[in-house]
Design a protein around this motif. Structure first.
Motif, PDB file in Angstrom:
ATOM      1  N   ALA A 136       9.336 -10.002   3.922  1.00  0.00           N
ATOM      2  CA  ALA A 136      10.086  -8.712   4.385  1.00  0.00           C
ATOM      3  C   ALA A 136      10.308  -8.050   3.004  1.00  0.00           C
ATOM      4  CB  ALA A 136      11.235  -8.872   5.324  1.00  0.00           C
ATOM      5  N   PHE A 137      10.742  -6.780   3.156  1.00  0.00           N
ATOM      6  CA  PHE A 137      11.366  -5.953   1.997  1.00  0.00           C
ATOM      7  C   PHE A 137      12.399  -5.085   2.912  1.00  0.00           C
ATOM      8  CE2 PHE A 137      12.851  -2.387  -0.745  1.00  0.00           C
ATOM      9  CZ  PHE A 137      13.023  -3.260  -1.811  1.00  0.00           C
ATOM     10  N   HIS A 138      13.933  -5.154   2.747  1.00  0.00           N
ATOM     11  CA  HIS A 138      14.644  -4.234   3.229  1.00  0.00           C
ATOM     12  C   HIS A 138      15.625  -3.507   2.454  1.00  0.00           C
ATOM     13  CE1 HIS A 138      13.152  -5.601   7.120  1.00  0.00           C
ATOM     14  NE2 HIS A 138      13.493  -6.866   7.009  1.00  0.00           N
ATOM     15  N   GLY A 139      15.535  -3.828   0.830  1.00  0.00           N
ATOM     16  CA  GLY A 139      16.411  -3.207  -0.056  1.00  0.00           C
ATOM     17  C   GLY A 139      16.863  -4.071  -0.890  1.00  0.00           C
ATOM     18  N   VAL A 191       5.277  -2.526  10.265  1.00  0.00           N
ATOM     19  CA  VAL A 191       4.074  -2.752   9.171  1.00  0.00           C
ATOM     20  C   VAL A 191       4.887  -2.821   8.012  1.00  0.00           C
ATOM     21  CG1 VAL A 191       1.964  -1.691   8.123  1.00  0.00           C
ATOM     22  CG2 VAL A 191       2.745  -1.086  10.416  1.00  0.00           C
ATOM     23  N   GLN A 192       4.697  -4.287   7.463  1.00  0.00           N
ATOM     24  CA  GLN A 192       5.379  -4.627   6.273  1.00  0.00           C
ATOM     25  C   GLN A 192       4.785  -3.885   5.178  1.00  0.00           C
ATOM     26  OE1 GLN A 192       5.313  -8.877   5.763  1.00  0.00           O
ATOM     27  NE2 GLN A 192       7.224  -9.278   6.839  1.00  0.00           N
ATOM     28  N   GLY A 193       5.487  -3.267   4.345  1.00  0.00           N
ATOM     29  CA  GLY A 193       4.986  -2.536   3.154  1.00  0.00           C
ATOM     30  C   GLY A 193       5.017  -3.144   1.836  1.00  0.00           C
ATOM     31  N   GLU A 194       5.969  -3.435   1.309  1.00  0.00           N
ATOM     32  CA  GLU A 194       6.202  -4.118   0.154  1.00  0.00           C
ATOM     33  C   GLU A 194       5.462  -5.442   0.011  1.00  0.00           C
ATOM     34  OE1 GLU A 194       7.755  -2.637  -2.548  1.00  0.00           O
ATOM     35  OE2 GLU A 194       7.792  -0.721  -1.420  1.00  0.00           O
ATOM     36  N   CYS A 226       7.161   2.607   7.030  1.00  0.00           N
ATOM     37  CA  CYS A 226       6.187   2.816   7.959  1.00  0.00           C
ATOM     38  C   CYS A 226       6.575   4.046   9.096  1.00  0.00           C
ATOM     39  CB  CYS A 226       5.709   1.586   8.814  1.00  0.00           C
ATOM     40  SG  CYS A 226       7.320   0.826   9.778  1.00  0.00           S
ATOM     41  N   GLY A 227       7.551   4.543   9.114  1.00  0.00           N
ATOM     42  CA  GLY A 227       8.038   5.536  10.081  1.00  0.00           C
ATOM     43  C   GLY A 227       7.844   7.059   9.690  1.00  0.00           C
ATOM     44  N   VAL A 228       8.279   7.969  10.623  1.00  0.00           N
ATOM     45  CA  VAL A 228       8.100   9.218  10.525  1.00  0.00           C
ATOM     46  C   VAL A 228       6.526   9.700  10.030  1.00  0.00           C
ATOM     47  CG1 VAL A 228       8.965  11.439   9.268  1.00  0.00           C
ATOM     48  CG2 VAL A 228      10.361   9.373   9.535  1.00  0.00           C
ATOM     49  N   GLY A 229       5.721   9.480  10.881  1.00  0.00           N
ATOM     50  CA  GLY A 229       4.466   9.839  11.051  1.00  0.00           C
ATOM     51  C   GLY A 229       3.311   8.894  10.256  1.00  0.00           C
ATOM     52  N   ARG A 230       3.656   8.289   9.137  1.00  0.00           N
ATOM     53  CA  ARG A 230       3.176   7.542   8.358  1.00  0.00           C
ATOM     54  C   ARG A 230       1.815   6.701   8.856  1.00  0.00           C
ATOM     55  NH1 ARG A 230       1.370   7.701   3.549  1.00  0.00           N
ATOM     56  NH2 ARG A 230       3.187   8.674   3.069  1.00  0.00           N
ATOM     57  N   THR A 231       2.009   5.975  10.196  1.00  0.00           N
ATOM     58  CA  THR A 231       1.209   5.167  10.847  1.00  0.00           C
ATOM     59  C   THR A 231       0.208   6.170  11.731  1.00  0.00           C
ATOM     60  OG1 THR A 231       2.586   4.264  12.492  1.00  0.00           O
ATOM     61  CG2 THR A 231       2.324   3.033  10.452  1.00  0.00           C
ATOM     62  N   GLY A 232       0.501   7.411  11.948  1.00  0.00           N
ATOM     63  CA  GLY A 232      -0.181   8.039  13.204  1.00  0.00           C
ATOM     64  C   GLY A 232       0.609   8.201  14.375  1.00  0.00           C
ATOM     65  N   THR A 233       1.705   7.550  14.570  1.00  0.00           N
ATOM     66  CA  THR A 233       2.527   7.940  15.800  1.00  0.00           C
ATOM     67  C   THR A 233       3.920   8.272  15.037  1.00  0.00           C
ATOM     68  OG1 THR A 233       2.912   5.410  15.851  1.00  0.00           O
ATOM     69  CG2 THR A 233       1.420   6.675  17.209  1.00  0.00           C
ATOM     70  N   LYS A 332      -2.589   0.888   8.935  1.00  0.00           N
ATOM     71  CA  LYS A 332      -2.563   1.846  10.120  1.00  0.00           C
ATOM     72  C   LYS A 332      -2.241   3.237   9.718  1.00  0.00           C
ATOM     73  CE  LYS A 332      -0.679  -0.739  13.930  1.00  0.00           C
ATOM     74  NZ  LYS A 332       0.135  -1.055  14.984  1.00  0.00           N
ATOM     75  N   GLY A 333      -2.929   4.144  10.041  1.00  0.00           N
ATOM     76  CA  GLY A 333      -2.865   5.583   9.620  1.00  0.00           C
ATOM     77  C   GLY A 333      -2.944   5.685   8.247  1.00  0.00           C
ATOM     78  N   LEU A 334      -2.131   6.466   7.532  1.00  0.00           N
ATOM     79  CA  LEU A 334      -2.076   6.672   6.185  1.00  0.00           C
ATOM     80  C   LEU A 334      -1.344   5.524   5.278  1.00  0.00           C
ATOM     81  CD1 LEU A 334      -2.505  10.516   5.974  1.00  0.00           C
ATOM     82  CD2 LEU A 334      -4.332   8.607   5.292  1.00  0.00           C
ATOM     83  N   MET A 335      -1.296   4.202   6.013  1.00  0.00           N
ATOM     84  CA  MET A 335      -0.523   3.100   5.307  1.00  0.00           C
ATOM     85  C   MET A 335      -1.411   1.970   5.323  1.00  0.00           C
ATOM     86  SD  MET A 335       3.163   1.556   6.451  1.00  0.00           S
ATOM     87  CE  MET A 335       4.021   0.324   5.514  1.00  0.00           C
ATOM     88  N   LEU A 336      -2.041   1.960   4.103  1.00  0.00           N
ATOM     89  CA  LEU A 336      -3.377   1.367   3.770  1.00  0.00           C
ATOM     90  C   LEU A 336      -3.358   0.157   2.705  1.00  0.00           C
ATOM     91  CD1 LEU A 336      -5.972   4.049   4.373  1.00  0.00           C
ATOM     92  CD2 LEU A 336      -5.433   2.362   6.091  1.00  0.00           C
TER      93      LEU A 336
END
Ligand SMILES: Cc1ncc(COP(=O)(O)O)c(C=O)c1O
Length: 394
Positions: A136-139, A191-194, A226-233, A332-336
């Motif tokens: 996880a990465f939370h800050g 969706v884990q990013g970092e 991953c929020g605000v449209g990044r994954t296609g929803t 997912k979406g534009l988080m590849l």
């Protein structure tokens, strides 16, 4: 040496390794440096610049907002903030109330405080623990850092905030073995990013929701990346058929200006009273005027369809690259994410020579998080450049 780079080297704390050029301009998904070189941007300011650079509507809204007071604090009411809160609630089925912050990390800090306050007001003392997950990465502030289990980030700054337990990401059994009635919240990135672009499995998300219910713990979704449209929803969790109690959003929400939003259910919000938590800048009229445009635009079905279709196309094209260095393409979406068999650092460096901005997620995963407005033609250019780099690199 470039005079800007020279000044930075002399006067900034050396907390970052920066790329060896200085941007002066941008348009759409392209950035330009002070020598006139153009770069196709697959980084978007780390998943921030959803609408790209120079968007005409954003410029117009910012010009109008700039001629009004930029700040008057949370001592006073604000029309753009009220409108943004209403808009966020409208696009988020579980959410009833919003608390604004200035960054993703601050949202997670607020979420932890809200969870502890909620648990204390309903169950008394002793229900204060938080569960976070491997990868996880939370800050980087002390609460969020305690929930970010990476030795490089944590060890120089110990002692950490106590009360954080760790479970394995995507492992329902591990969560079941870790959670009990002393846990007030579980925090997870859908969706884990970092951590390397790892989507949660549907079974894991269902188990999370069920176990949180069973133990009266709040489910906090960290959708900062991953929020605000990044994954296609609009929200990444929408495809899992579950609802959280708290959701944290930040990065793209105000098109590059600092903002964070903690979305809460009504029962969580009821536990928070004036004076419990606050910040000077959050929810200011300038930044929220801009965020209203972002939420309005990104929540349009046609915009989200563009993200999921372009993302699927991008993923397909990446899978066609014939390079021995590619182990897996996922996301997912534009988080590849492109899992390599080698470190990403030389690939990112080579990207600069090819006019391509790339980012890593860990040592050996390339993270591709372009502005959400990227077109198929621009994806083709990106893939062409990436192919040239990945088929050449030893
Ligand atoms: C999932 C997640 N949570 C929190 C953060 C921290 O957000 P910020 O850098 O805005 O404080 C990030 C930043 O990368 C993130 O990806």
């Amino acid at each position: 040496m470039n005079p800007t780079i020279q000044l930075e080297q002399q006067y900034l704390v050396h907390a970052y390794n920066r790329a060896p050029f200085v941007f002066t301009d941008g348009e759409g998904v392209w950035l330009q440096d002070d020598a006139g070189n153009r770069y196709l941007d697959l980084v978007a300011g780390i998943a921030v610049n959803a609408l790209g650079y120079g968007d005409a509507e954003l410029v117009q809204v910012m010009q109008a907002a700039a001629s009004k007071p930029l700040h008057y604090s949370n001592l006073y009411h604000s029309q753009p903030m009220a409108q943004l809160a209403a808009r966020l609630v409208q696009v988020t089925p579980f959410a009833e109330r919003i608390h604004f912050q200035n960054s993703g990390t601050e949202c997670n800090e607020a979420a932890i405080k809200f969870a502890r306050k909620w648990a204390r007001s309903h169950f008394g003392e002793g229900k204060t623990d938080i569960i976070a997950f491997s990868g996880a990465f939370h800050g980087r502030t002390m609460g969020a850092l305690a929930a970010t289990p990476r030795p490089k980030y944590q060890d120089p700054f110990r002692p950490l905030m106590p009360g954080v337990r760790l479970a394995e990401f995507n492992d329902p059994d591990s969560l079941a073995a870790t959670i009990d009635d002393h846990v007030c919240a579980v925090i997870v990135e859908p969706v884990q990013g970092e951590g390397g672009i790892h989507p949660a499995t549907p079974a894991f998300m269902s188990a999370l929701r069920e176990l949180c219910h069973r133990h009266n713990a709040l489910l906090i979704l960290d959708e900062v990346q991953c929020g605000v449209g990044r994954t296609g929803t609009f929200w990444a969790h929408e495809t899992y058929g579950i609802m959280p109690d708290i959701l944290c959003a930040a990065k793209p929400l105000a098109a590059g200006l600092p903002i964070g939003a903690v979305l809460t259910s009504g029962r969580v919000a009821e536990a928070i009273h004036p004076g419990d938590h606050g910040t000077t800048f959050a929810g200011g009229p300038f930044v929220t005027a801009v965020a209203n445009v972002v939420v309005e635009r990104v929540s349009q079905p046609a915009f989200l369809r563009h993200v999921s279709e372009t993302g699927a196309y991008f993923q397909e094209k990446l899978q066609e690259i014939n390079s021995p260095h590619i182990i897996e393409v996922r996301g997912k979406g534009l988080m590849l994410g492109v899992q390599l068999d080698m470190p990403t650092a030389p690939i990112i460096q080579a990207g600069y020579q090819h006019g391509l901005l790339l980012l890593n997620a860990g040592a050996d995963v390339l993270r591709l998080i372009p502005p959400l407005i990227i077109s198929r033609d621009e994806v083709d250019i990106a893939v062409e450049r990436l192919t040239a780099i990945l088929t050449k690199s030893a």
